[in-house]
Design a protein around this motif. Structure first.
Motif, PDB file in Angstrom:
ATOM      1  N   SER A  21     107.066   0.605 115.543  1.00  0.00           N
ATOM      2  CA  SER A  21     107.048   0.977 114.133  1.00  0.00           C
ATOM      3  C   SER A  21     105.617   1.017 113.610  1.00  0.00           C
ATOM      4  O   SER A  21     104.850   0.059 113.798  1.00  0.00           O
ATOM      5  N   PRO A  22     105.229   2.078 112.920  1.00  0.00           N
ATOM      6  CA  PRO A  22     103.881   2.135 112.336  1.00  0.00           C
ATOM      7  C   PRO A  22     103.685   1.122 111.207  1.00  0.00           C
ATOM      8  O   PRO A  22     102.543   0.845 110.819  1.00  0.00           O
ATOM      9  N   ALA A  23     104.774   0.566 110.681  1.00  0.00           N
ATOM     10  CA  ALA A  23     104.664  -0.429 109.615  1.00  0.00           C
ATOM     11  C   ALA A  23     104.169  -1.772 110.139  1.00  0.00           C
ATOM     12  O   ALA A  23     103.754  -2.624 109.346  1.00  0.00           O
ATOM     13  N   LEU A  24     104.231  -1.971 111.453  1.00  0.00           N
ATOM     14  CA  LEU A  24     103.762  -3.207 112.063  1.00  0.00           C
ATOM     15  C   LEU A  24     102.503  -2.902 112.865  1.00  0.00           C
ATOM     16  O   LEU A  24     102.559  -2.201 113.880  1.00  0.00           O
ATOM     17  N   LYS A  25     101.382  -3.418 112.410  1.00  0.00           N
ATOM     18  CA  LYS A  25     100.116  -3.124 113.063  1.00  0.00           C
ATOM     19  C   LYS A  25     100.050  -3.819 114.421  1.00  0.00           C
ATOM     20  O   LYS A  25     100.530  -4.930 114.577  1.00  0.00           O
ATOM     21  N   PRO A  26      99.441  -3.171 115.414  1.00  0.00           N
ATOM     22  CA  PRO A  26      99.302  -3.806 116.725  1.00  0.00           C
ATOM     23  C   PRO A  26      98.416  -5.043 116.640  1.00  0.00           C
ATOM     24  O   PRO A  26      97.502  -5.124 115.819  1.00  0.00           O
ATOM     25  N   LEU A  27      98.704  -6.016 117.499  1.00  0.00           N
ATOM     26  CA  LEU A  27      97.945  -7.263 117.568  1.00  0.00           C
ATOM     27  C   LEU A  27      97.278  -7.368 118.936  1.00  0.00           C
ATOM     28  O   LEU A  27      97.904  -7.095 119.960  1.00  0.00           O
ATOM     29  N   TYR A 137     103.297 -16.091 107.143  1.00  0.00           N
ATOM     30  CA  TYR A 137     104.378 -15.654 106.269  1.00  0.00           C
ATOM     31  C   TYR A 137     103.917 -15.401 104.845  1.00  0.00           C
ATOM     32  O   TYR A 137     104.668 -15.574 103.904  1.00  0.00           O
ATOM     33  N   SER A 138     102.677 -14.973 104.646  1.00  0.00           N
ATOM     34  CA  SER A 138     102.272 -14.711 103.272  1.00  0.00           C
ATOM     35  C   SER A 138     101.316 -13.536 103.203  1.00  0.00           C
ATOM     36  O   SER A 138     100.541 -13.279 104.113  1.00  0.00           O
ATOM     37  N   GLY A 139     101.404 -12.824 102.068  1.00  0.00           N
ATOM     38  CA  GLY A 139     100.459 -11.753 101.815  1.00  0.00           C
ATOM     39  C   GLY A 139     100.776 -10.473 102.566  1.00  0.00           C
ATOM     40  O   GLY A 139     101.649 -10.408 103.420  1.00  0.00           O
ATOM     41  N   ALA A 140     100.063  -9.410 102.228  1.00  0.00           N
ATOM     42  CA  ALA A 140     100.208  -8.137 102.927  1.00  0.00           C
ATOM     43  C   ALA A 140      99.449  -8.202 104.243  1.00  0.00           C
ATOM     44  O   ALA A 140      98.632  -9.084 104.471  1.00  0.00           O
ATOM     45  N   PHE A 141      99.725  -7.233 105.097  1.00  0.00           N
ATOM     46  CA  PHE A 141      99.031  -7.213 106.382  1.00  0.00           C
ATOM     47  C   PHE A 141      97.561  -6.849 106.190  1.00  0.00           C
ATOM     48  O   PHE A 141      97.228  -5.930 105.458  1.00  0.00           O
ATOM     49  N   LEU A 142      96.706  -7.626 106.860  1.00  0.00           N
ATOM     50  CA  LEU A 142      95.266  -7.362 106.850  1.00  0.00           C
ATOM     51  C   LEU A 142      94.791  -7.194 108.283  1.00  0.00           C
ATOM     52  O   LEU A 142      95.456  -7.649 109.202  1.00  0.00           O
ATOM     53  N   PRO A 143      93.669  -6.547 108.523  1.00  0.00           N
ATOM     54  CA  PRO A 143      93.166  -6.430 109.895  1.00  0.00           C
ATOM     55  C   PRO A 143      92.965  -7.809 110.509  1.00  0.00           C
ATOM     56  O   PRO A 143      92.248  -8.642 109.976  1.00  0.00           O
ATOM     57  N   GLY A 144      93.662  -8.045 111.618  1.00  0.00           N
ATOM     58  CA  GLY A 144      93.530  -9.326 112.301  1.00  0.00           C
ATOM     59  C   GLY A 144      94.487 -10.385 111.814  1.00  0.00           C
ATOM     60  O   GLY A 144      94.485 -11.482 112.326  1.00  0.00           O
ATOM     61  N   ALA A 145      95.329 -10.081 110.811  1.00  0.00           N
ATOM     62  CA  ALA A 145      96.250 -11.080 110.303  1.00  0.00           C
ATOM     63  C   ALA A 145      97.664 -10.746 110.728  1.00  0.00           C
ATOM     64  O   ALA A 145      98.023  -9.601 110.928  1.00  0.00           O
ATOM     65  N   LYS A 146      98.488 -11.803 110.848  1.00  0.00           N
ATOM     66  CA  LYS A 146      99.876 -11.631 111.235  1.00  0.00           C
ATOM     67  C   LYS A 146     100.747 -12.254 110.164  1.00  0.00           C
ATOM     68  O   LYS A 146     100.551 -13.410 109.811  1.00  0.00           O
ATOM     69  N   GLY A 147     101.743 -11.521 109.652  1.00  0.00           N
ATOM     70  CA  GLY A 147     102.651 -12.189 108.741  1.00  0.00           C
ATOM     71  C   GLY A 147     103.136 -11.346 107.597  1.00  0.00           C
ATOM     72  O   GLY A 147     102.876 -10.170 107.507  1.00  0.00           O
ATOM     73  N   ASP A 148     103.854 -11.994 106.696  1.00  0.00           N
ATOM     74  CA  ASP A 148     104.412 -11.368 105.515  1.00  0.00           C
ATOM     75  C   ASP A 148     104.564 -12.449 104.468  1.00  0.00           C
ATOM     76  O   ASP A 148     104.035 -13.544 104.606  1.00  0.00           O
ATOM     77  N   ASP A 149     105.323 -12.183 103.425  1.00  0.00           N
ATOM     78  CA  ASP A 149     105.350 -13.067 102.276  1.00  0.00           C
ATOM     79  C   ASP A 149     106.059 -14.395 102.547  1.00  0.00           C
ATOM     80  O   ASP A 149     106.522 -14.664 103.635  1.00  0.00           O
ATOM     81  N   TYR A 150     106.213 -15.152 101.479  1.00  0.00           N
ATOM     82  CA  TYR A 150     106.733 -16.525 101.459  1.00  0.00           C
ATOM     83  C   TYR A 150     108.009 -16.692 102.278  1.00  0.00           C
ATOM     84  O   TYR A 150     108.923 -15.904 102.214  1.00  0.00           O
ATOM     85  N   VAL A 151     108.061 -17.773 103.052  1.00  0.00           N
ATOM     86  CA  VAL A 151     109.263 -18.093 103.812  1.00  0.00           C
ATOM     87  C   VAL A 151     109.314 -19.601 104.039  1.00  0.00           C
ATOM     88  O   VAL A 151     108.291 -20.266 104.103  1.00  0.00           O
TER      89      VAL A 151
END
Length: 553
Positions: A21-27, A137-151
């Motif tokens: 999925s293009p919505a998930l950036k490669p790590l 589990y927080s914030g929007a995706f940034l270069p080099g970061a993994k995750g999504d909002d509050y959980v």
């Protein structure tokens, strides 16, 4: 593996860095996380785990690997799971782990829900499960970061017999390596710290030759803090005992020096793979040291980072510090009695504990005020003299009993021990659903160690008193009532004791002997999930020996 408890030591490492999925950036880091961690975990001189790896698997492959990993386990097995991937959430905030084929809009069917992992662990018989989560589990995706909002990680994954270590708290990112644009990928900061702590032995903070779950977490937290990483790892643990993840050079001692040298010779000129990691030269003498000297007390990367942070040189001191070597306090167990009502529904309990605290007069040094403390003559102030037990444990120096010092004038208040006995009152939350024999861990609430060392853990063992009428079987309660034949034929209403008090239960006409009425949700609370068990009313029908209906029925 010598020196570890009986039972299998198995690890499953799941890494996903490639996404359809293009919505998930490669790590870039997960594959490196997996390979580096596998090397130290399977090393027989460090972790001794049997390691399985799954890299860039589809969601169904990850689920199958997880289910197989937790199936058919023994009670004494130690299981370690590492997940390095994107963390995502659904509209209700529930956590899922992204796989190669994950669609962010369809997490329930294309990702691996945390609830699925929770269910597999709940069904597993192994009493010790360690989970390492390198996702955030927080914030929007940034270069080099993994995750999504509050959980809510703790609420979704925590449970008895488990330790959960996460790369961040719920409001931060889990960062990959420092050089995201470099040609060669590197492990993430969190997993890189795990690998370094295990491989170098720096995570063995009490220097007893073993790296426990708690020690590894404390090392990783300080490691990331000193390197300036913008993340704070978190840990939740509910374990029955101290869990040893790895051994260090102190535990291996001189007994393995020959084996390490042989491994170096056998591997000379060859390429190392994940299944044959390079031997660690942790027992080799330092430059210029005589061949017969004891192993050097090298600082390792963590020690050098701390020194650099404090603005001092990284060379070891020329003489041991003239202070007592702090050691961890002993764990202790207290048995507390509870009625069925409290174990079933939970309660707050005040308990008195005889324990030890740091001596106020000497502040843990053990010496009288104004008197000197000298390094132990026999061990040179290290606390041990290179002696190893048959199990591979480092033995304390017999002259100073591991204290590393000689105290000519002991403190009068503590007798030179650095701690004094006290009685404390603790208020303990007992969760609903515990049963007879359950142990509740109170981390750090045990006695302070000699020399003002860190406190041990306190374990509260539940002693459940039987109820006069209700019989507990798991999370269900059972009760037997006898009816007269006329009551069974016509139907009746009878009082039934429950945890909330007496309730009137309608018995339908025509009931037969041996039938059971179920009062749903009137049993004990489920310890590892929401809801409650049931109350089962077993009915017996008949008259007394004189042909009269049973009294009071």
């Amino acid at each position: 593996m010598s020196g570890f408890p009986t039972g299998r030591r198995d690890a499953l490492l799941i890494a996903t860095g490639t996404y359809e999925s293009p919505a998930l950036k490669p790590l870039r880091s997960p594959r490196q996380d997996c390979e580096g961690l596998a090397a130290v975990l399977r090393d027989p001189a460090i972790g001794g785990f049997a390691v399985q790896q799954l890299v860039d698997g589809a969601s169904y492959e990850v689920k199958r690997a997880l289910e197989q990993f937790f199936r058919n386990r023994g009670r004494d097995d130690l299981l370690l799971l590492h997940l390095s991937c994107h963390g995502i959430k659904d509209d209700e905030g529930h956590l899922s782990f992204a796989a190669r084929d994950t669609d962010k809009d369809l997490p329930a069917s294309t990702a691996v829900p945390a609830a699925f992992l929770h269910d597999q662990m709940a069904r597993c018989r192994a009493r010790t499960i360690v989970v390492l989560l390198d996702c955030c589990y927080s914030g929007a995706f940034l270069p080099g970061a993994k995750g999504d909002d509050y959980v809510q990680v703790r609420e979704e994954l925590a449970g008895h017999g488990r330790a959960i270590l996460t790369a961040t708290n719920r409001t931060e990112y889990a960062w990959e390596g420092d050089h995201l644009e470099a040609a060669a990928p590197q492990p993430s900061r969190f997993t890189g710290a795990l690998i370094e702590g295990l491989r170098s032995g720096d995570a063995d903070t009490d220097q007893d030759g073993r790296i426990t779950v708690t020690e590894l977490y404390e090392y990783v937290f300080e490691y990331l803090h000193h390197t300036g990483a913008r993340q704070r790892p978190q840990m939740w643990a509910d374990l029955e005992y101290r869990v040893t993840l790895a051994r260090t050079a102190t535990a291996r001692g001189t007994a393995t020096a020959g084996a390490a040298s042989a491994a170096v010779g056998a591997s000379a000129g060859g390429a190392y793979t994940a299944s044959t990691p390079p031997p660690m030269p942790t027992t080799a003498p330092g430059p210029g040291a005589p061949a017969g000297d004891p192993p050097s007390q090298a600082q390792g990367l963590f020690g050098r980072l701390k020194d650099a942070f404090n603005g001092v040189e990284s060379e070891p001191p020329s003489a041991p510090p003239r202070s007592r070597r702090p050691r961890r306090g002993q764990d202790s167990v207290i048995r507390v009695e509870f009625p069925l009502l409290e174990t079933a529904l939970g309660t707050l309990k005040e308990v008195e504990v005889d324990t030890a605290k740091v001596c106020d007069r000497c502040q843990g040094d053990g010496a009288a005020a104004g008197t000197p403390v000298y390094p132990c003559d026999r061990c040179g102030g290290t606390g041990d003299f290179g002696e190893v037990s048959p199990l591979g444990d480092a033995l304390p120096c017999s002259a100073c009993n591991g204290d590393a010092v000689r105290i000519p004038s002991p403190c009068e208040a503590c007798g030179g021990e650095g701690r004094v006995r006290v009685r404390r009152t603790l208020t303990i939350r007992v969760p609903g659903g515990v049963d007879h024999g359950t142990r509740i861990q109170l981390a750090g609430e045990g006695e302070v160690g000699p020399g003002g060392g860190p406190p041990g853990d306190l374990y509260l063992e539940v002693v459940e008193h039987p109820h006069p009428e209700l019989e507990r079987r798991g999370d269900d309660l059972h009760l037997t009532r006898r009816l007269s034949r006329s009551q069974a034929r016509r139907g009746c209403t009878i009082p039934v004791p429950t945890l909330e008090g007496s309730k009137s239960v309608r018995v339908p006409a025509g009931i037969r002997a041996g039938q059971t009425l179920r009062l749903a949700g009137h049993g004990t609370m489920h310890l590892r999930g929401g809801g409650r068990g049931d109350l089962l009313l077993h009915l017996d029908i008949g008259d007394d020996a004189n042909g009269r209906p049973a009294a009071g029925r």
